[in-house]
Design a protein around this motif. Structure first.
Motif, PDB file in Angstrom:
ATOM      1  N   VAL A  71       0.867  -1.187   0.000  1.00 38.60           N
ATOM      2  CA  VAL A  71       0.000   0.000   0.000  1.00 38.60           C
ATOM      3  C   VAL A  71       0.900   1.232   0.000  1.00 38.60           C
ATOM      4  O   VAL A  71       1.578   1.510   0.984  1.00 38.60           O
ATOM      5  CB  VAL A  71      -0.910   0.024   1.253  1.00 38.60           C
ATOM      6  N   MET A 107       9.614   4.509  -0.879  1.00 36.77           N
ATOM      7  CA  MET A 107       9.806   3.341  -0.004  1.00 36.77           C
ATOM      8  C   MET A 107       9.054   2.133  -0.552  1.00 36.77           C
ATOM      9  O   MET A 107       9.600   1.035  -0.632  1.00 36.77           O
ATOM     10  CB  MET A 107       9.348   3.667   1.417  1.00 36.77           C
ATOM     11  N   GLY A 108       7.792   2.337  -0.920  1.00 39.14           N
ATOM     12  CA  GLY A 108       7.004   1.219  -1.439  1.00 39.14           C
ATOM     13  C   GLY A 108       7.570   0.708  -2.756  1.00 39.14           C
ATOM     14  O   GLY A 108       7.687  -0.506  -2.984  1.00 39.14           O
ATOM     15  N   THR A 167       4.713   8.722  -6.217  1.00 40.01           N
ATOM     16  CA  THR A 167       5.468   9.848  -5.598  1.00 40.01           C
ATOM     17  C   THR A 167       4.587  10.996  -5.102  1.00 40.01           C
ATOM     18  O   THR A 167       5.125  12.011  -4.664  1.00 40.01           O
ATOM     19  CB  THR A 167       6.573  10.463  -6.502  1.00 40.01           C
ATOM     20  N   SER A 168       3.243  10.872  -5.169  1.00 40.23           N
ATOM     21  CA  SER A 168       2.447  12.061  -4.842  1.00 40.23           C
ATOM     22  C   SER A 168       2.285  12.292  -3.334  1.00 40.23           C
ATOM     23  O   SER A 168       1.547  13.172  -2.917  1.00 40.23           O
ATOM     24  CB  SER A 168       1.070  11.964  -5.516  1.00 40.23           C
ATOM     25  N   THR A 210       7.351  12.024  -1.520  1.00 35.40           N
ATOM     26  CA  THR A 210       8.520  11.789  -2.360  1.00 35.40           C
ATOM     27  C   THR A 210       8.738  12.876  -3.419  1.00 35.40           C
ATOM     28  O   THR A 210       9.865  13.326  -3.633  1.00 35.40           O
ATOM     29  CB  THR A 210       8.416  10.392  -3.012  1.00 35.40           C
ATOM     30  N   ALA A 238      14.211  16.929  -1.767  1.00 35.50           N
ATOM     31  CA  ALA A 238      15.339  17.605  -2.408  1.00 35.50           C
ATOM     32  C   ALA A 238      16.252  16.627  -3.125  1.00 35.50           C
ATOM     33  O   ALA A 238      17.142  17.038  -3.862  1.00 35.50           O
ATOM     34  CB  ALA A 238      16.113  18.392  -1.358  1.00 35.50           C
ATOM     35  N   ASN A 271      -5.907   4.614  -7.153  1.00 35.87           N
ATOM     36  CA  ASN A 271      -6.783   3.620  -6.534  1.00 35.87           C
ATOM     37  C   ASN A 271      -6.457   3.574  -5.042  1.00 35.87           C
ATOM     38  O   ASN A 271      -5.437   3.022  -4.638  1.00 35.87           O
ATOM     39  CB  ASN A 271      -6.539   2.241  -7.179  1.00 35.87           C
ATOM     40  N   VAL A 292      -6.581   2.395  -1.306  1.00 41.38           N
ATOM     41  CA  VAL A 292      -6.940   1.261  -0.444  1.00 41.38           C
ATOM     42  C   VAL A 292      -7.834   1.821   0.651  1.00 41.38           C
ATOM     43  O   VAL A 292      -7.491   2.822   1.302  1.00 41.38           O
ATOM     44  CB  VAL A 292      -5.678   0.589   0.147  1.00 41.38           C
ATOM     45  N   ALA A 344       3.277   0.825   3.190  1.00 44.53           N
ATOM     46  CA  ALA A 344       4.291   1.785   2.743  1.00 44.53           C
ATOM     47  C   ALA A 344       3.582   3.106   2.453  1.00 44.53           C
ATOM     48  O   ALA A 344       3.861   3.771   1.457  1.00 44.53           O
ATOM     49  CB  ALA A 344       5.003   1.253   1.506  1.00 44.53           C
ATOM     50  N   TRP A 368      -6.136  -0.063  10.636  1.00 39.77           N
ATOM     51  CA  TRP A 368      -7.114  -1.008  10.070  1.00 39.77           C
ATOM     52  C   TRP A 368      -6.867  -2.436  10.577  1.00 39.77           C
ATOM     53  O   TRP A 368      -7.777  -3.239  10.647  1.00 39.77           O
ATOM     54  CB  TRP A 368      -7.037  -1.029   8.536  1.00 39.77           C
ATOM     55  N   HIS A 385       8.805  20.109   6.749  1.00 38.68           N
ATOM     56  CA  HIS A 385      10.214  20.397   6.460  1.00 38.68           C
ATOM     57  C   HIS A 385      10.279  21.306   5.233  1.00 38.68           C
ATOM     58  O   HIS A 385       9.601  21.071   4.247  1.00 38.68           O
ATOM     59  CB  HIS A 385      10.978  19.089   6.219  1.00 38.68           C
ATOM     60  N   GLY A 408       7.031  20.707   2.916  1.00 38.46           N
ATOM     61  CA  GLY A 408       6.315  19.448   2.711  1.00 38.46           C
ATOM     62  C   GLY A 408       6.344  18.566   3.947  1.00 38.46           C
ATOM     63  O   GLY A 408       6.993  18.879   4.950  1.00 38.46           O
ATOM     64  N   ALA A 409       5.635  17.460   3.834  1.00 40.20           N
ATOM     65  CA  ALA A 409       5.508  16.547   4.979  1.00 40.20           C
ATOM     66  C   ALA A 409       6.613  15.504   4.948  1.00 40.20           C
ATOM     67  O   ALA A 409       7.001  15.012   3.897  1.00 40.20           O
ATOM     68  CB  ALA A 409       4.155  15.849   4.916  1.00 40.20           C
ATOM     69  N   PHE A 440      14.458   9.981   5.581  1.00 39.13           N
ATOM     70  CA  PHE A 440      15.412  10.140   4.474  1.00 39.13           C
ATOM     71  C   PHE A 440      15.110   9.105   3.405  1.00 39.13           C
ATOM     72  O   PHE A 440      15.965   8.323   3.008  1.00 39.13           O
ATOM     73  CB  PHE A 440      16.857   9.973   4.978  1.00 39.13           C
ATOM     74  N   GLY A 441      13.860   9.119   2.984  1.00 41.45           N
ATOM     75  CA  GLY A 441      13.391   8.037   2.124  1.00 41.45           C
ATOM     76  C   GLY A 441      14.052   7.991   0.762  1.00 41.45           C
ATOM     77  O   GLY A 441      14.129   6.919   0.159  1.00 41.45           O
TER      78      GLY A 441
HETATM   79  C1  LIG Z   1      10.955  19.296   1.735  1.00 43.61           C
HETATM   80  C2  LIG Z   1      11.472  17.894   1.879  1.00 43.61           C
HETATM   81  C3  LIG Z   1      12.725  17.579   1.374  1.00 43.61           C
HETATM   82  C4  LIG Z   1      13.225  16.288   1.519  1.00 43.61           C
HETATM   83  N1  LIG Z   1      14.460  16.012   1.028  1.00 43.61           N
HETATM   84  C5  LIG Z   1      14.949  14.770   1.140  1.00 43.61           C
HETATM   85  C6  LIG Z   1      16.238  14.448   0.626  1.00 43.61           C
HETATM   86  O1  LIG Z   1      16.918  15.294   0.078  1.00 43.61           O
HETATM   87  N2  LIG Z   1      16.698  13.176   0.779  1.00 43.61           N
HETATM   88  C7  LIG Z   1      15.963  12.209   1.390  1.00 43.61           C
HETATM   89  O2  LIG Z   1      16.439  11.092   1.505  1.00 43.61           O
HETATM   90  N3  LIG Z   1      14.742  12.499   1.881  1.00 43.61           N
HETATM   91  C8  LIG Z   1      14.217  13.731   1.779  1.00 43.61           C
HETATM   92  N4  LIG Z   1      12.980  14.030   2.267  1.00 43.61           N
HETATM   93  C9  LIG Z   1      12.216  12.949   2.915  1.00 43.61           C
HETATM   94  C10 LIG Z   1      11.538  12.080   1.881  1.00 43.61           C
HETATM   95  O3  LIG Z   1      10.732  12.885   1.077  1.00 43.61           O
HETATM   96  C11 LIG Z   1      10.681  11.025   2.560  1.00 43.61           C
HETATM   97  O4  LIG Z   1      11.415  10.359   3.539  1.00 43.61           O
HETATM   98  C12 LIG Z   1      10.210   9.982   1.541  1.00 43.61           C
HETATM   99  O5  LIG Z   1       9.618  10.601   0.455  1.00 43.61           O
HETATM  100  C13 LIG Z   1       9.236   9.015   2.199  1.00 43.61           C
HETATM  101  O6  LIG Z   1       8.800   8.117   1.204  1.00 43.61           O
HETATM  102  P1  LIG Z   1       7.575   7.161   1.471  1.00 43.61           P
HETATM  103  O7  LIG Z   1       7.461   6.276   0.304  1.00 43.61           O
HETATM  104  O8  LIG Z   1       7.706   6.551   2.812  1.00 43.61           O
HETATM  105  O9  LIG Z   1       6.318   8.124   1.581  1.00 43.61           O
HETATM  106  P2  LIG Z   1       5.462   8.861   0.446  1.00 43.61           P
HETATM  107  O10 LIG Z   1       6.295   9.403  -0.622  1.00 43.61           O
HETATM  108  O11 LIG Z   1       4.565   9.802   1.157  1.00 43.61           O
HETATM  109  O12 LIG Z   1       4.636   7.682  -0.172  1.00 43.61           O
HETATM  110  C14 LIG Z   1       3.505   7.115   0.453  1.00 43.61           C
HETATM  111  C15 LIG Z   1       2.484   6.904  -0.614  1.00 43.61           C
HETATM  112  O13 LIG Z   1       1.408   6.150  -0.090  1.00 43.61           O
HETATM  113  C16 LIG Z   1       0.235   6.582  -0.736  1.00 43.61           C
HETATM  114  N5  LIG Z   1      -0.904   6.155   0.068  1.00 43.61           N
HETATM  115  C17 LIG Z   1      -1.154   6.484   1.368  1.00 43.61           C
HETATM  116  N6  LIG Z   1      -2.285   5.894   1.778  1.00 43.61           N
HETATM  117  C18 LIG Z   1      -2.745   5.162   0.735  1.00 43.61           C
HETATM  118  C19 LIG Z   1      -3.878   4.329   0.559  1.00 43.61           C
HETATM  119  N7  LIG Z   1      -4.749   4.159   1.525  1.00 43.61           N
HETATM  120  N8  LIG Z   1      -4.033   3.731  -0.629  1.00 43.61           N
HETATM  121  C20 LIG Z   1      -3.151   3.894  -1.638  1.00 43.61           C
HETATM  122  N9  LIG Z   1      -2.071   4.693  -1.521  1.00 43.61           N
HETATM  123  C21 LIG Z   1      -1.860   5.301  -0.348  1.00 43.61           C
HETATM  124  C22 LIG Z   1       0.392   8.087  -0.810  1.00 43.61           C
HETATM  125  O14 LIG Z   1      -0.416   8.658  -1.789  1.00 43.61           O
HETATM  126  C23 LIG Z   1       1.880   8.203  -1.120  1.00 43.61           C
HETATM  127  O15 LIG Z   1       2.127   8.324  -2.499  1.00 43.61           O
HETATM  128  C24 LIG Z   1      12.450  15.305   2.159  1.00 43.61           C
HETATM  129  C25 LIG Z   1      11.197  15.631   2.665  1.00 43.61           C
HETATM  130  C26 LIG Z   1      10.721  16.917   2.538  1.00 43.61           C
HETATM  131  C27 LIG Z   1       9.403  17.240   3.104  1.00 43.61           C
END
Ligand SMILES: Cc1cc2nc3c(=O)[nH]c(=O)nc-3n(C[C@H](O)[C@H](O)[C@H](O)COP(=O)(O)OP(=O)(O)OC[C@H]3O[C@@H](n4cnc5c(N)ncnc54)[C@H](O)[C@@H]3O)c2cc1C
Length: 807
Positions: free
Chosen positions: A10, A15-16, A40-41, A44, A48, A172, A174, A202, A213, A225, A323-324, A352-353
């Motif tokens: 998910v 990360m996912g 990536t929405s 991600t 930066a 889509n 979940v 994820a 859930w 951040h 961003g978050a 630091f995803g």
């Molecule tokens: C301004 C900023 C700068 C950054 N710069 C860096 C950097 O330079 N280097 C670095 O390593 N990290 C950086 N980060 C951190 C990095 O962005 C995050 O650690 C990383 O993107 C996390 O990835 P993720 O896949 O866990 O989360 P996300 O990218 O948030 O992915 C989670 C996904 O799950 C989806 N989702 C959630 N719930 C559901 C559901 N119920 N059904 C279907 N889909 C779902 C969401 O839509 C989303 O696309 C930065 C963060 C910020 C805010």
């Protein structure tokens, strides 16, 4: 959309998708990733894109290194443009502690395999002439890291995964996840239902909501951040070589060249940070969302950044991103299974995803598909937290972790957020006696006792508490010491099948007689070490199991999940019900004898036995065992009686010169006895044979989990081997993660160590190839940049025959 998939992920952030790619690469193509928006929405897309190599931890460095190895070739592998910039990075250091950290990290770099040099201010300026090096004494130059377009990286791995047969469903959401009677999961989505054997969460900042859930919660919170993009920087224009990314702890920021402009990202310190949807839930509609900018919050730090690179001052600010970013309670991501929920995994909580997405995916995929990862996952396992990590705790820790992003991590440094969370009834009393506590699994546990009011000067070298710890150790070795270790995880295991159950899931044989104690290990099917417990047989069908404080959730999960439905066994976590006092030292028998009518002589109370006795009028479990290698007892009274027992012991011990001691002393005492530590020497990376623990396996007792794999390995012989060594150290000791050399070749890595105050030797453990494991082998260990000669020892340096324990 397919209605069945072996694995459903998910969330389609990095990360996912990183996990999807590596699951497919490991041979599992029957995996479907479902994303509610575009890939990536979540967090991600706006990241930066930096991928640093310099992180303060050996295993995390391996995670980052995998990304920095894969990302540069991802375009060639998949055809997806990822915009990899091999800029390298320089982290600036201003203090001698920063410099020592660099030296320690360079040891890790040598081991992990990325290039790192420690350079002076002149060299920093020759690489990046725009930097003002005022106040800088050194830089850590990492040459193999860089930055990339996070969307490109994610899409590259997504394309690679699809090429290997994996499925991605976008747009889509979940909407629910339910357990089916078959043991599978029913994943409901906007476009229909999918049945899956395994589900991975994820969901980034939404992960807590997804976790709920399936009836679990996550110790993470979402922070805001910012980074700003400047206008063109005159000095960047026309340069043919990109500047390395600069990381400046003083400005708590990174500065990197983005074509002719600069990106400045700020980690403003505690007190100024903001959370997104603090412990509540982000709205499902949030998609590619940015928050209003708050430049005022950043200004003090931006000011410092501009002092560091004065050329930025005239560039102006073109864009601001806020961003978050998710943060776990202790910093690292949550990678691994969920306690009490079968076949539900976490791949989230990463701050630091971008840097971690590929490596986290690789090692998590190994764990999910093969049962174990090749790196030590102890620090990423979501079960490293427990129920104590409530909303207040999480928020406090999340804020703290964010603010610490650019603070040099000093050994032993204590931070206040979320503390105290779990305390024994002795907490206040011990504080009044000068106790300095450290936190493990929420518990405040004695670390050392400041009898003259001194405060520890944190350092990578021996510091101003060295002699205090020596005094605590000497008192335990020569007189008697008392330690409150109530944080130990404790389980009562009862029922007619309890003995057979424990014999089936543990490698050692359970005590055949009531009163017996064994140290035993829970292994994976591959024979790798999952847990270590001490089991006392208190009755025919009653066993009392003890485990490390940090393993409370994990070992409970190993026990509960390891039980077969047909086995008639109750497993009860009684950690909070009983306290633990360690009474140890040659005079301990005399102290205890003053408070009990039970005979404490060896013919009636042998070493490695335990029974219920009465001490100072309190009926308690007394175990003749300890981790410091002395005559002594662990006393386990009901928690409500802990203080009364402590007071009585303290009074009884006065005439024998009894002292309080803490975990710093325990480390020194246990290393003198060559006692291994779970999580350091004993990890998911190694087997009982690798760790030289064969004496704790009983092959002849019948089948047990991991037996076949261990026997197979015995036939072939291990490929790595734990060695115990003493070394000619100067003013620092082994901490773990230091490289071990034969000449100029790195042949191993240390796992833990310390100074043995009683034997006056610096000691440690390391994994090396078996040909280096023979007693007397000479190796070199690099401590803070200096090579120290180490000699492999056959036996513990203190009391190898266990005469003290058996006295
Ligand atoms: C301004 C900023 C700068 C950054 N710069 C860096 C950097 O330079 N280097 C670095 O390593 N990290 C950086 N980060 C951190 C990095 O962005 C995050 O650690 C990383 O993107 C996390 O990835 P993720 O896949 O866990 O989360 P996300 O990218 O948030 O992915 C989670 C996904 O799950 C989806 N989702 C959630 N719930 C559901 C559901 N119920 N059904 C279907 N889909 C779902 C969401 O839509 C989303 O696309 C930065 C963060 C910020 C805010």
């Amino acid at each position: 959309m397919k209605t069945h998939s072996r694995i459903v992920i998910v969330g389609g952030g990095i990360m996912g998708v990183g996990l999807l790619y590596h699951l497919a690469e490991e041979g599992c193509a029957d995996v479907m990733l479902i994303e509610k928006g575009e890939l990536t929405s979540g967090s991600t897309w706006h990241a930066a894109g930096q991928c640093p190599s310099l992180v303060g931890n050996y295993n995390m460095a391996k995670i980052h290194h995998h990304g920095n190895t894969l990302y540069p070739k991802l375009e060639e592998l998949t055809g997806q443009y990822v915009s990899w910039h091999a800029s390298g990075g320089i982290r600036l250091g201003r203090t001698k502690e920063d410099l020592d950290w660099f030296r320690w990290m360079r040891g890790i770099a040598n081991n992990v395999g990325f290039r790192m040099q420690i350079i002076g201010p002149d060299e920093i300026r020759s690489i990046d002439p725009l930097i003002n090096t005022d106040g800088v004494i050194a830089g850590a130059w990492t040459l193999d890291d860089g930055h990339a377009d996070p969307t490109g990286l994610t899409n590259g791995m997504a394309r690679g995964a699809k090429n290997m047969g994996a499925t991605i469903v976008r747009h889509n959401r979940v909407t629910d996840i339910k357990a089916l009677p078959s043991g599978e999961w029913e994943v409901s989505t906007e476009k229909g239902t999918v049945t899956a054997e395994i589900v991975v969460n994820a969901a980034g900042c939404f992960a807590r909501r997804v976790a709920q859930w399936v009836g679990t919660d996550l110790p993470m919170c979402n922070m805001e951040h910012h980074y700003v993009v400047t206008g063109p920087v005159a000095e960047y224009v026309g340069r043919d070589k990109e500047m390395p990314v600069i990381r400046d702890p003083h400005a708590s920021c990174y500065i990197r060249q983005e074509q002719d402009c600069a990106v400045i990202g700020i980690y403003e310190h505690v007190g100024m940070t903001q959370a997104w949807a603090p412990r509540g839930f982000p709205n499902w509609d949030s998609d590619s969302e940015l928050f209003p900018e708050d430049l005022e919050r950043l200004m003090p730090w931006l000011g410092r950044a501009m002092e560091r690179v004065p050329g930025l001052e005239n560039a102006g600010i073109k864009r601001v991103f806020n961003g978050a970013i998710s943060h776990s309670a202790d910093g690292p991501p949550l990678l691994g299974p969920v306690a009490g929920v079968k076949n539900f995994w976490m791949c989230c909580g990463s701050s630091f995803g971008i840097a971690q997405g590929a490596g986290a995916g690789k090692y998590l995929a190994q764990w999910m598909l093969h049962g174990d990862s090749e790196i030590n996952m102890t620090g990423y396992d979501p079960r490293r937290f427990g129920g104590y990590a409530n909303d207040d705790y999480m928020l406090a820790k999340g804020f703290q972790d964010y603010g610490l992003t650019y603070i040099t991590p000093l050994p032993g440094e204590e931070f206040p957020a979320g503390r105290p969370s779990r305390t024994s009834p002795l907490y206040d009393k011990l504080c009044q006696q000068g106790c300095v506590h450290t936190e493990t699994f929420g518990w405040e546990r004695p670390k050392w006792f400041s009898l003259d009011g001194r405060e520890e000067e944190y350092s990578f070298r021996r510091n101003n508490v060295f002699e205090v710890i020596r005094d605590e150790c000497m008192a335990v070795r020569q007189r008697v010491g008392l330690l409150d270790l109530s944080g130990f995880a404790k389980y009562d295991i009862n029922g007619p099948d309890a003995g057979d159950f424990l014999n089936r899931i543990c490698a050692n044989r359970m005590p055949t007689k009531v009163g017996g104690i064994v140290l035993t290990h829970i292994l994976s099917e591959n024979g790798r070490i999952k847990g270590e417990i001490t089991v006392t047989r208190l009755g025919d069908d009653h066993y009392y199991a003890l485990s490390a404080a940090a393993a409370e959730t994990r070992d409970l999960d190993h026990l509960v999940q390891g039980k077969l439905d047909a086995e008639n066994v109750d497993i009860i976590n009684i950690t909070d019900d009983r306290g633990v006092l360690v009474l140890a030292g040659p005079r301990s028998r005399e102290v205890l004898a003053k408070l009990t009518d039970s005979s404490l002589e060896s013919d009636s109370f042998r070493w490695l036995t335990g029974k219920e006795i009465t001490v100072a009028g309190v009926s308690l479990r007394a175990l003749r065992v300890n981790y410091v290698g002395e005559l002594g007892w662990e006393l386990h009274p009901p928690m409500a009686d802990l203080e009364a027992v402590y007071d009585a012991l303290w009074q009884a011990g006065e005439e024998f010169g009894m002292v309080n001691f803490g975990l710093y002393a325990v480390n020194s005492l246990r290393i003198e006895k060559a006692y291994r530590g779970w999580g350091d020497e004993l990890t998911n990376e190694v087997t009982m044979l690798d760790s030289d623990m064969e004496r704790f396996i009983k092959f002849d007792k019948g089948d047990f989990v991991g037996r076949e794999a261990t026997l197979k390995q015995r036939g072939k012989g291990p490929t790595t081997r734990l060695v115990y060594f003493d070394l000619d150290a100067g003013e620092s000791d082994v901490r773990g993660s230091e490289p071990v050399y034969d000449g100029d070749t790195v042949v191993g890595v240390t796992t833990s160590g310390g100074y043995g105050h009683f034997v006056q030797k610096s000691l440690g453990f390391a994994y090396v190839p078996p040909e280096y494991a023979g007693p007397g082998t000479r190796l070199e260990v690099e401590l803070l940049g200096e090579r120290c000669m180490a000699t492999v020892r056959q036996d513990p340096v203190y009391d190898p025959q266990n005469k003290c324990l058996k006295a």
